[in-house]
Design an enzyme around this catalytic site. Structure first.
Site, PDB file in Angstrom:
ATOM      1  N   LYS A 121       0.815  -1.222   0.000  1.00  0.00           N
ATOM      2  CA  LYS A 121       0.000   0.000   0.000  1.00  0.00           C
ATOM      3  C   LYS A 121       0.844   1.265   0.000  1.00  0.00           C
ATOM      4  O   LYS A 121       0.457   2.276  -0.574  1.00  0.00           O
ATOM      5  CB  LYS A 121      -0.936   0.015   1.216  1.00  0.00           C
ATOM      6  CG  LYS A 121      -2.125  -0.911   1.084  1.00  0.00           C
ATOM      7  CD  LYS A 121      -3.190  -0.548   2.109  1.00  0.00           C
ATOM      8  CE  LYS A 121      -4.407  -1.445   1.964  1.00  0.00           C
ATOM      9  NZ  LYS A 121      -5.375  -1.253   3.053  1.00  0.00           N
ATOM     10  N   LYS A 205      -6.652 -10.938  -8.692  1.00  0.00           N
ATOM     11  CA  LYS A 205      -7.805 -10.955  -7.793  1.00  0.00           C
ATOM     12  C   LYS A 205      -8.857  -9.937  -8.230  1.00  0.00           C
ATOM     13  O   LYS A 205      -8.503  -8.838  -8.663  1.00  0.00           O
ATOM     14  CB  LYS A 205      -7.306 -10.538  -6.400  1.00  0.00           C
ATOM     15  CG  LYS A 205      -7.757 -11.418  -5.276  1.00  0.00           C
ATOM     16  CD  LYS A 205      -7.192 -10.914  -3.957  1.00  0.00           C
ATOM     17  CE  LYS A 205      -7.722  -9.544  -3.597  1.00  0.00           C
ATOM     18  NZ  LYS A 205      -7.621  -9.196  -2.182  1.00  0.00           N
ATOM     19  N   LYS A 208     -11.567  -3.915  -5.722  1.00  0.00           N
ATOM     20  CA  LYS A 208     -12.195  -2.605  -5.916  1.00  0.00           C
ATOM     21  C   LYS A 208     -11.210  -1.588  -6.468  1.00  0.00           C
ATOM     22  O   LYS A 208     -11.608  -0.550  -6.986  1.00  0.00           O
ATOM     23  CB  LYS A 208     -12.843  -2.109  -4.626  1.00  0.00           C
ATOM     24  CG  LYS A 208     -11.929  -1.921  -3.450  1.00  0.00           C
ATOM     25  CD  LYS A 208     -12.765  -1.529  -2.232  1.00  0.00           C
ATOM     26  CE  LYS A 208     -12.237  -2.136  -0.961  1.00  0.00           C
ATOM     27  NZ  LYS A 208     -13.239  -2.354   0.062  1.00  0.00           N
TER      28      LYS A 208
HETATM   29  P1  AMP Z   1     -11.241  -5.639   0.831  1.00  0.00           P
HETATM   30  O1  AMP Z   1     -12.198  -5.464  -0.287  1.00  0.00           O
HETATM   31  O2  AMP Z   1      -9.842  -5.902   0.363  1.00  0.00           O
HETATM   32  O3  AMP Z   1     -11.339  -4.586   1.908  1.00  0.00           O
HETATM   33  O4  AMP Z   1     -11.638  -6.995   1.568  1.00  0.00           O
HETATM   34  C1  AMP Z   1     -12.793  -7.198   2.353  1.00  0.00           C
HETATM   35  C2  AMP Z   1     -12.977  -8.710   2.571  1.00  0.00           C
HETATM   36  O5  AMP Z   1     -13.292  -9.373   1.317  1.00  0.00           O
HETATM   37  C3  AMP Z   1     -11.711  -9.413   3.103  1.00  0.00           C
HETATM   38  O6  AMP Z   1     -12.094 -10.452   4.000  1.00  0.00           O
HETATM   39  C4  AMP Z   1     -11.076  -9.973   1.839  1.00  0.00           C
HETATM   40  O7  AMP Z   1     -10.234 -11.058   2.116  1.00  0.00           O
HETATM   41  C5  AMP Z   1     -12.318 -10.371   1.001  1.00  0.00           C
HETATM   42  N1  AMP Z   1     -12.027 -10.303  -0.458  1.00  0.00           N
HETATM   43  C6  AMP Z   1     -11.664  -9.193  -1.155  1.00  0.00           C
HETATM   44  N2  AMP Z   1     -11.475  -9.467  -2.481  1.00  0.00           N
HETATM   45  C7  AMP Z   1     -11.723 -10.810  -2.626  1.00  0.00           C
HETATM   46  C8  AMP Z   1     -11.690 -11.706  -3.761  1.00  0.00           C
HETATM   47  N3  AMP Z   1     -11.394 -11.290  -4.992  1.00  0.00           N
HETATM   48  N4  AMP Z   1     -12.001 -13.005  -3.526  1.00  0.00           N
HETATM   49  C9  AMP Z   1     -12.324 -13.445  -2.290  1.00  0.00           C
HETATM   50  N5  AMP Z   1     -12.362 -12.644  -1.178  1.00  0.00           N
HETATM   51  C10 AMP Z   1     -12.067 -11.346  -1.328  1.00  0.00           C
END
Ligand code: AMP
Ligand code: TRP
Length: 343
Positions: A121, A205, A208
């Protein structure tokens, strides 16, 4: 498990959090939220919108509160039940910040310096990153342990932060001669949705932060948008295989079949027994139809919640009051253990 964790004999409690930044997407839903919903049937669950983590990078103060309501709306729409699980904003419960300071004094520089998410980050210019971004995982440990959280449902990417939480819990218990005071929180990384990939690149992956909106399905997308994104998703020109092994080396095909399987509650093998031999010309419309069928009730419930911010605010305030009731006595004990005046 270490001896220390064996001596924790308090109740099991699930804790997890998500930042109020950006739209939630299919990866968040299939990787995290679906598990959160399931866990509330069996456990006491605490689900926190981590707005204090969000400000470790610049946020627009005019938007932060509405982003918090938006995430709450998505959670409620996905099936989190505020009568059972606690849903609240981190900044409305003081224990997070109070315990984070104490943990900043427990965690070692060397431990935090090893965290790969900070390196990702902060990028090249880490001198200009906020101090908060550096201690982000220490605040995360405080989130969980202010509730003596024992189980933490997250995606794959949070594993390292959970290891740090366990190290901090153990060192606190040892340094302050309080064996078994904090539990050692265990990550729950589950299910075939633990890693949903981008619709434009099956090796990346779904995220967002991807600049292309076509790379992800947002929970707020309408039916036409979902169908269009699936139609435009990267695939290949071969027919689908009849066996799972046939997906090897075909990341986009594997991802689309995987998404179908999780949404339908089937195994990959079951999906392939139905679609093996078909090309994407037939599979994609079937996937689009299934995605719309499963996601549109969530999307429409989410829009309803977002149209009624007063209701969402009431839920967040009730959640915060219950979260304060649990965390305040734990913090009172921490103050006593540390030896603070007046405790
Ligand atoms: P974030 O969007 O990175 O803040 O993640 C929020 C939650 O969603 C966390 O528990 C991540 O591990 C999960 N997460 C985010 N992107 C993915 C993805 N592409 N596949 C599976 N889990 C995800
Ligand atoms: N760091 C987590 C993420 O990016 C969010 C988070 C903050 C969290 N505090 C937490 C997750 C405590 C689990 C438990 O997804």
């Amino acid at each position: 498990m270490s001896d220390d964790s064996k001596s924790y004999d308090g109740p099991e409690r699930v804790f997890s959090g998500m930042q109020p930044s950006g739209d939630l997407h299919l990866g968040n839903y299939l990787g995290a939220l679906i598990n959160w919903v399931r866990l509330q049937d069996e456990h006491e669950c605490v689900y926190c919108i981590v707005d204090m983590h969000a400000i470790t990078v610049p946020q627009d103060p005019k938007k932060l509160a509405s982003q918090t309501r938006e995430i709450a709306s998505a959670w409620l729409a996905a099936g989190i039940d505020p009568e059972r699980a606690m849903v609240y904003a981190q900044s409305s419960v003081p224990a997070h910040a109070q315990l984070a300071w104490i943990f900043n004094c427990v965690a070692r520089m060397g431990w935090v310096e090893r965290m790969t998410q900070f390196k990702d980050k902060a990028g090249k210019d880490s001198e200009r990153a906020s101090v908060g971004l550096f201690t982000y995982p220490v605040l995360q440990a405080a989130d969980i342990l202010a509730f003596k959280g024992t189980h933490v449902p997250v995606g794959e990417d949070q594993k390292q932060h959970l290891e740090l939480s366990r190290d901090i819990a153990e060192k606190f218990n040892r340094d302050f001669d309080a064996p078994g005071f904090f539990p050692q929180p265990e990550p729950l990384i589950q299910g075939p949705g633990a890693r949903i990939m981008s619709l434009k690149d099956g090796t990346k992956k779904m995220s967002k932060s991807d600049p292309s909106d076509l790379s992800r399905i947002n929970l707020i997308d309408d039916a036409d948008t979902i169908a269009k994104k699936i139609k435009k998703a990267k695939s290949d020109s071969d027919a689908l295989p009849s066996e799972t092994e046939g997906l090897e080396g075909r990341p986009e095909a594997a991802n689309l079949v995987g998404i179908y399987a999780v949404l339908a509650g089937q195994t990959t093998a079951q999906v392939l027994s139905e679609f093996g031999g078909d090309g994407f010309g037939r599979f994609k419309p079937a996937l689009a139809e299934l995605a719309v069928e499963k996601l549109s009730p969530i999307t429409s419930a989410m829009r309803d919640y977002m149209a009624d911010p007063a209701q969402v605010d009431r839920i967040l305030e009730q959640g915060a009051a219950r979260a304060r009731d649990i965390s305040e006595p734990i913090l009172a004990e921490v103050r006593r253990i540390v030896g603070f005046w007046g405790s």
